[in-house]
Design an enzyme around this catalytic site. Structure first.
Site, PDB file in Angstrom:
ATOM      1  N   GLU A  47       0.815  -1.229   0.000  1.00 51.35           N
ATOM      2  CA  GLU A  47       0.000   0.000   0.000  1.00 51.35           C
ATOM      3  C   GLU A  47       0.844   1.272   0.000  1.00 51.35           C
ATOM      4  O   GLU A  47       0.425   2.310  -0.518  1.00 51.35           O
ATOM      5  CB  GLU A  47      -0.948   0.030   1.199  1.00 51.35           C
ATOM      6  CG  GLU A  47      -2.077  -1.002   1.146  1.00 51.35           C
ATOM      7  CD  GLU A  47      -1.699  -2.329   1.778  1.00 51.35           C
ATOM      8  OE1 GLU A  47      -0.501  -2.555   2.067  1.00 51.35           O
ATOM      9  OE2 GLU A  47      -2.616  -3.155   1.993  1.00 51.35           O
ATOM     10  N   PHE A 109     -11.491  -6.613  14.485  1.00 51.75           N
ATOM     11  CA  PHE A 109     -10.414  -7.140  13.635  1.00 51.75           C
ATOM     12  C   PHE A 109     -10.046  -6.102  12.559  1.00 51.75           C
ATOM     13  O   PHE A 109     -10.909  -5.580  11.865  1.00 51.75           O
ATOM     14  CB  PHE A 109     -10.871  -8.446  12.978  1.00 51.75           C
ATOM     15  CG  PHE A 109      -9.864  -9.009  12.019  1.00 51.75           C
ATOM     16  CD1 PHE A 109      -8.623  -9.447  12.461  1.00 51.75           C
ATOM     17  CD2 PHE A 109     -10.136  -9.062  10.656  1.00 51.75           C
ATOM     18  CE1 PHE A 109      -7.670  -9.936  11.576  1.00 51.75           C
ATOM     19  CE2 PHE A 109      -9.202  -9.564   9.755  1.00 51.75           C
ATOM     20  CZ  PHE A 109      -7.963  -9.999  10.227  1.00 51.75           C
ATOM     21  N   GLN A 110      -8.782  -5.796  12.474  1.00 53.93           N
ATOM     22  CA  GLN A 110      -8.240  -4.837  11.492  1.00 53.93           C
ATOM     23  C   GLN A 110      -8.841  -3.441  11.644  1.00 53.93           C
ATOM     24  O   GLN A 110      -9.042  -2.732  10.651  1.00 53.93           O
ATOM     25  CB  GLN A 110      -8.400  -5.345  10.066  1.00 53.93           C
ATOM     26  CG  GLN A 110      -7.522  -6.577   9.815  1.00 53.93           C
ATOM     27  CD  GLN A 110      -7.418  -6.980   8.369  1.00 53.93           C
ATOM     28  OE1 GLN A 110      -8.359  -6.777   7.603  1.00 53.93           O
ATOM     29  NE2 GLN A 110      -6.300  -7.553   7.996  1.00 53.93           N
ATOM     30  N   LYS A 159     -17.386  -0.603   6.087  1.00 57.48           N
ATOM     31  CA  LYS A 159     -17.901  -1.608   5.150  1.00 57.48           C
ATOM     32  C   LYS A 159     -19.412  -1.457   4.925  1.00 57.48           C
ATOM     33  O   LYS A 159     -19.901  -1.495   3.792  1.00 57.48           O
ATOM     34  CB  LYS A 159     -17.591  -3.005   5.687  1.00 57.48           C
ATOM     35  CG  LYS A 159     -17.911  -4.096   4.700  1.00 57.48           C
ATOM     36  CD  LYS A 159     -17.461  -5.465   5.200  1.00 57.48           C
ATOM     37  CE  LYS A 159     -17.698  -6.515   4.124  1.00 57.48           C
ATOM     38  NZ  LYS A 159     -17.481  -7.871   4.603  1.00 57.48           N
ATOM     39  N   MET A 470      23.877   8.234   2.678  1.00 59.24           N
ATOM     40  CA  MET A 470      23.766   9.558   3.285  1.00 59.24           C
ATOM     41  C   MET A 470      24.038   9.511   4.793  1.00 59.24           C
ATOM     42  O   MET A 470      24.699  10.395   5.342  1.00 59.24           O
ATOM     43  CB  MET A 470      22.381  10.157   3.011  1.00 59.24           C
ATOM     44  CG  MET A 470      22.212  11.558   3.550  1.00 59.24           C
ATOM     45  SD  MET A 470      23.456  12.684   2.886  1.00 59.24           S
ATOM     46  CE  MET A 470      22.574  13.366   1.495  1.00 59.24           C
TER      47      MET A 470
END
Ligand SMILES: Cc1ncc(C[n+]2csc(CCOP(=O)(O)OP(=O)(O)O)c2C)c(N)n1
Length: 578
Positions: A47, A109-110, A159, A470
């Site tokens: 993502e 959940f999630q 949802k 760097m």
């Protein structure tokens, strides 16, 4: 229609034809509509890459980029990309799935608090609690993302909101009390600025990303030529003024060109346009432009006086304000700053960096010189973060806006490659080249699968020094060469890695090979990786943190003794044009 159908209709009505996303449980309703919609969905492999790709799409095209991630880990994976876009004012809309409204707050959940997480790193975040809110919310999101100071907007989509029914409204009007970006600068402030400019004998223009966002490169160049003001840019402004113009000084700041740093120190009037005076640009603010009166033009009032105290602030759209300034100045008898511009050109010629080296392992300067020779003015170049980025910013000559894309504010390793992917999707007719470090590219290399699957022909040049270069540079310069955890001992063979994804790959090791290989890769029209073995010991001149811009560490080697040899285009002032 259903909420999920309304999301797609809203996107389509905004002119969106492509989105970068990754599905998940709570996004099933949306992805079920995507299944037979005309909207092109690019399935990234992480993502974070969806967000950077949307960002690259936006920076390259000026249009709003769209990314999608599921609830919980999908949304948190988007976060780095959202913060990156926020810091650099890139307009994206991030659609995040969310657990059902009845579960919000239950540690379902999630479930994460996407609004809470993204509020400080987005221009605005919405959570839809009713399906009927979707059309208005998405319309407003796009409006907020692209207007005023552009930036990311998050829309959290539970949802059941995607599943619910709504009547799609015939007309949607934008009504956002409290959000009315100022466009026209205050006329008295513009007049004051013009007076200051007309009095100045040594003006310098500092141009930032705002010049690109407001599409005011032409006005800026006109002003520079009219008043004989050399132009330096921030990293975000790179390309807004042609860097081969006789009045260009190159980038300013910690890793800027010596001529820029010294001339800003010397100038008596600094005209800062669309720049936020980042610490990387100013160095120690107490030593910044000590001899100058400062004019600051910015669309965001929050930027005025934030980092640097200024004499004449003007809030508004840079294009409108610069046009206004030009009108006022052109009605006067004008300015003759020839002594200053002659002095600046001579000074600049005395400290042009050296680019040509025969050495093996390759010097990054030589690699960048060859990259410059292989690309055209239309090529879009992205960088990652680290030495690769600063080498490109310092040595690469950029001539056009929206052609040099880099993560300036957040300094996000892993930006360059997915941003290039997004840029290529937005601008398929332009060549797109990503210049990355080996550390940063490894963070996002899984998306080689995406460029292969969707045939997105970007060329990734991995400047391979087997170090987190760097950070190692800072350890060498400021921590007694104690190289702590910055040597990358076990690294993949990048050529084999690319080939494992079905992507063409080459290795470049000697001077002369880069130009030819890059041209071949660009001509192939296929995604390609070029692994470039560079000298790990090369260090870029820099201003140490906390120092003034003139306190540069490291050597500037003079490329040409004779300034007449420098291939600069004469300015219109010199050729008698306007
Ligand atoms: C996500 C992230 N983690 C850590 C850093 C800190 N950091 C800045 S530059 C750099 C080294 C980058 O190494 P590499 O990608 O190999 O590029 P190089 O500097 O060698 O060109 C690191 C670790 C960062 N900017 N971003």
């Amino acid at each position: 229609m259903k909420g999920s159908q309304a999301i797609i209709k809203s996107l389509t009505d905004e002119g969106v034809d492509v989105v970068f996303g990754y599905p998940g449980g709570v996004l099933l309703p949306l992805y079920d509509v995507i299944y037979d919609s005309d909207l092109k969905h690019i399935l990234v492999r992480h993502e974070q890459c969806a967000a950077h790709a949307a960002d690259g799409y936006a920076r390259a095209s000026g249009k709003v980029g769209v990314c999608i991630g599921t609830s919980g880990p999908g949304a948190t994976n988007l976060v780095t990309g959202i913060a990156t876009a926020y810091m650099d004012s890139a307009p994206i809309v991030a659609l995040a799935g969310q657990v059902g409204t009845s579960l919000i707050g239950n540690d379902a959940f999630q479930e994460v608090d996407t609004i809470g997480i993204t509020m400080p790193i987005s221009k605005h975040s919405y959570q839809a609690m009713e399906s009927s809110e979707i059309p208005q919310m998405i319309r407003s999101s796009f409006y907020i993302a692209r207007t005023g100071r552009p930036g990311p907007v998050v829309v959290d989509l539970p949802k059941d909101v995607q599943e619910g029914e709504l009547d799609y409204p015939e007309n949607i009007t934008i009504d956002l009390p409290g959000y009315k970006p100022t466009k026209k600068g205050h006329p008295l402030q513009v007049k004051k600025a013009a007076e200051l400019i007309l009095k100045s004998k040594k003006p310098v223009i500092l141009a930032g990303g705002g010049v690109i966002h407001s599409d005011s490169s032409e006005e800026l160049q006109h002003l520079s030529e009219m008043i004989g003001a050399p132009v330096t840019t921030s990293l975000m402004g790179k390309g807004c003024f042609p860097e081969d113009h006789s009045l260009s000084l190159g980038m300013l700041g910690m890793h800027g060109r010596k001529a820029s740093n010294m001339m800003v120190d010397e100038c008596d009037c600094l005209i800062a346009v669309g720049c936020r005076f980042s610490d990387r640009t100013t160095g120690d603010v107490n030593k910044f432009a000590p001899n100058a009166k400062i004019i600051h033009i910015d669309v965001d009032p929050a930027e005025i006086g934030k980092n640097v105290a200024v004499n004449v602030p003007i809030v508004g759209d840079a294009k409108i304000i610069l046009s206004h300034l030009l009108r006022i100045i052109s009605q006067t008898k004008g300015i003759n700053n020839h002594d200053w511009t002659d002095y600046v050109r001579t000074f600049r010629a005395s400290c042009m960096p050296r680019l040509s080296f025969d050495d093996t392992p390759l010097k990054p300067q030589q690699v960048i010189k060859e990259i410059s020779e292989a690309v055209t003015d239309d090529t879009i170049v992205t960088t990652d973060v680290g030495q690769n980025q600063m080498w490109m910013a310092h040595y690469f000559t950029s001539r056009n806006p929206r052609k040099f894309l880099s993560s300036g504010g957040l300094g996000t390793m892993g930006f360059g490659f997915p941003a290039a992917m997004g840029a290529k999707v937005a601008m398929p007719d332009n060549d797109v080249v990503a210049v990355c470090g080996d550390g940063g590219f490894l963070m996002v290399c899984q998306d080689l699968a995406t460029v292969k699957e969707y045939d997105i022909p970007v060329v990734v040049c991995v400047l391979d020094n087997r170090y987190l270069g760097m950070v190692a540079q800072w350890q060498k310069l400021f921590y007694d060469e104690r190289i702590s955890q910055t040597k990358l001992n076990a690294m993949p063979d990048f050529v084999k890695l690319a080939e494992a994804f079905g992507v063409n790959a080459y290795r470049v090791e000697r001077p002369g090979e880069m130009k030819e290989t890059l041209q071949e890769a660009l001509n192939s029209g296929e995604p390609t990786l070029i692994d470039v073995m560079i000298d790990p010991d090369e260090i870029l001149p820099m201003v140490p943190p906390g120092c003034g811009l003139t306190e540069i560490v490291g050597e500037y080697k003079v490329e040409r003794e004779n300034p007449d040899e420098i291939p600069y285009r004469p300015s219109a002032q010199e050729t008698g044009g306007d």
